[in-house]
Design a protein around this motif. Structure first.
Motif, PDB file in Angstrom:
ATOM      1  N   ARG A  14      27.629  33.308 -65.119  1.00  0.00           N
ATOM      2  CA  ARG A  14      26.367  32.749 -65.614  1.00  0.00           C
ATOM      3  C   ARG A  14      26.331  31.260 -65.329  1.00  0.00           C
ATOM      4  N   LEU A  15      25.183  30.775 -64.971  1.00  0.00           N
ATOM      5  CA  LEU A  15      25.021  29.364 -64.647  1.00  0.00           C
ATOM      6  C   LEU A  15      24.601  28.585 -65.890  1.00  0.00           C
ATOM      7  N   THR A  16      25.573  28.376 -66.753  1.00  0.00           N
ATOM      8  CA  THR A  16      25.272  27.688 -68.004  1.00  0.00           C
ATOM      9  C   THR A  16      25.770  26.249 -68.020  1.00  0.00           C
ATOM     10  N   THR A  17      26.623  25.892 -67.065  1.00  0.00           N
ATOM     11  CA  THR A  17      27.152  24.529 -67.005  1.00  0.00           C
ATOM     12  C   THR A  17      27.102  24.018 -65.572  1.00  0.00           C
ATOM     13  N   ILE A  18      27.320  22.751 -65.432  1.00  0.00           N
ATOM     14  CA  ILE A  18      27.362  22.145 -64.089  1.00  0.00           C
ATOM     15  C   ILE A  18      28.543  22.701 -63.306  1.00  0.00           C
ATOM     16  N   ILE A  19      29.659  22.910 -63.984  1.00  0.00           N
ATOM     17  CA  ILE A  19      30.844  23.458 -63.300  1.00  0.00           C
ATOM     18  C   ILE A  19      30.563  24.874 -62.814  1.00  0.00           C
ATOM     19  N   ALA A  20      29.910  25.686 -63.619  1.00  0.00           N
ATOM     20  CA  ALA A  20      29.563  27.046 -63.201  1.00  0.00           C
ATOM     21  C   ALA A  20      28.626  27.017 -62.003  1.00  0.00           C
ATOM     22  N   SER A  21      27.712  26.076 -61.991  1.00  0.00           N
ATOM     23  CA  SER A  21      26.794  25.934 -60.868  1.00  0.00           C
ATOM     24  C   SER A  21      27.545  25.537 -59.597  1.00  0.00           C
ATOM     25  N   ALA A  22      28.490  24.619 -59.733  1.00  0.00           N
ATOM     26  CA  ALA A  22      29.291  24.192 -58.585  1.00  0.00           C
ATOM     27  C   ALA A  22      30.134  25.352 -58.053  1.00  0.00           C
ATOM     28  N   LYS A  23      30.690  26.158 -58.933  1.00  0.00           N
ATOM     29  CA  LYS A  23      31.476  27.324 -58.509  1.00  0.00           C
ATOM     30  C   LYS A  23      30.600  28.339 -57.796  1.00  0.00           C
ATOM     31  N   ALA A  24      29.379  28.535 -58.286  1.00  0.00           N
ATOM     32  CA  ALA A  24      28.454  29.466 -57.631  1.00  0.00           C
ATOM     33  C   ALA A  24      28.094  28.968 -56.239  1.00  0.00           C
ATOM     34  N   ARG A  25      27.873  27.671 -56.098  1.00  0.00           N
ATOM     35  CA  ARG A  25      27.548  27.082 -54.794  1.00  0.00           C
ATOM     36  C   ARG A  25      28.732  27.226 -53.847  1.00  0.00           C
ATOM     37  N   ARG A  26      29.940  26.988 -54.372  1.00  0.00           N
ATOM     38  CA  ARG A  26      31.149  27.120 -53.555  1.00  0.00           C
ATOM     39  C   ARG A  26      31.325  28.558 -53.082  1.00  0.00           C
ATOM     40  N   ARG A  27      31.034  29.512 -53.968  1.00  0.00           N
ATOM     41  CA  ARG A  27      31.116  30.928 -53.604  1.00  0.00           C
ATOM     42  C   ARG A  27      30.100  31.265 -52.512  1.00  0.00           C
ATOM     43  N   ALA A  28      28.882  30.767 -52.653  1.00  0.00           N
ATOM     44  CA  ALA A  28      27.831  31.024 -51.661  1.00  0.00           C
ATOM     45  C   ALA A  28      28.201  30.417 -50.306  1.00  0.00           C
ATOM     46  N   ILE A  29      28.766  29.225 -50.321  1.00  0.00           N
ATOM     47  CA  ILE A  29      29.183  28.584 -49.066  1.00  0.00           C
ATOM     48  C   ILE A  29      30.303  29.391 -48.417  1.00  0.00           C
ATOM     49  N   GLY A  30      31.249  29.881 -49.212  1.00  0.00           N
ATOM     50  CA  GLY A  30      32.332  30.707 -48.668  1.00  0.00           C
ATOM     51  C   GLY A  30      31.806  31.990 -48.041  1.00  0.00           C
ATOM     52  N   GLN A  31      30.860  32.635 -48.709  1.00  0.00           N
ATOM     53  CA  GLN A  31      30.274  33.858 -48.163  1.00  0.00           C
ATOM     54  C   GLN A  31      29.517  33.579 -46.874  1.00  0.00           C
ATOM     55  N   ARG A  32      28.792  32.477 -46.839  1.00  0.00           N
ATOM     56  CA  ARG A  32      28.043  32.112 -45.622  1.00  0.00           C
ATOM     57  C   ARG A  32      28.992  31.828 -44.468  1.00  0.00           C
ATOM     58  N   ARG A  33      30.106  31.179 -44.754  1.00  0.00           N
ATOM     59  CA  ARG A  33      31.093  30.873 -43.713  1.00  0.00           C
ATOM     60  C   ARG A  33      31.665  32.152 -43.131  1.00  0.00           C
ATOM     61  N   LEU A  34      31.965  33.132 -43.979  1.00  0.00           N
ATOM     62  CA  LEU A  34      32.475  34.418 -43.492  1.00  0.00           C
ATOM     63  C   LEU A  34      31.420  35.151 -42.669  1.00  0.00           C
TER      64      LEU A  34
END
Length: 72
Positions: A14-34
């Motif tokens: 869940r995107l309830t904090t800035i850290i959670a948002s950063a982790k979600a963005r990092r996950r999306a970038i990793g998926q895009r790279r793959l």
């Protein structure tokens, strides 16, 4: 790629904090790279065949087998 796979595989949260948002963005970038890596690899056979047909000298120059390499 060894560092990208764990990022892409991290569980969504869940995107309830800035850290959670950063982790979600990092996950999306990793998926895009793959995804981009897979797309590039899917083009390699076509580009290799095209290079061998249109520029055989260049293909031989960059051959992975030393016996097939030629000098220009």
């Amino acid at each position: 790629m060894a560092r990208v796979r764990p990022l892409a595989a991290s569980p969504p949260g869940r995107l309830t904090t800035i850290i959670a948002s950063a982790k979600a963005r990092r996950r999306a970038i990793g998926q895009r790279r793959l995804d981009l890596d897979a797309e590039i690899r899917s083009h390699d056979p076509y580009l290799s065949g095209l290079t061998k047909r249109c520029a055989p000298g260049m293909a031989a120059l960059h051959s992975p087998e030393p016996r097939l390499r030629r000098r220009c």
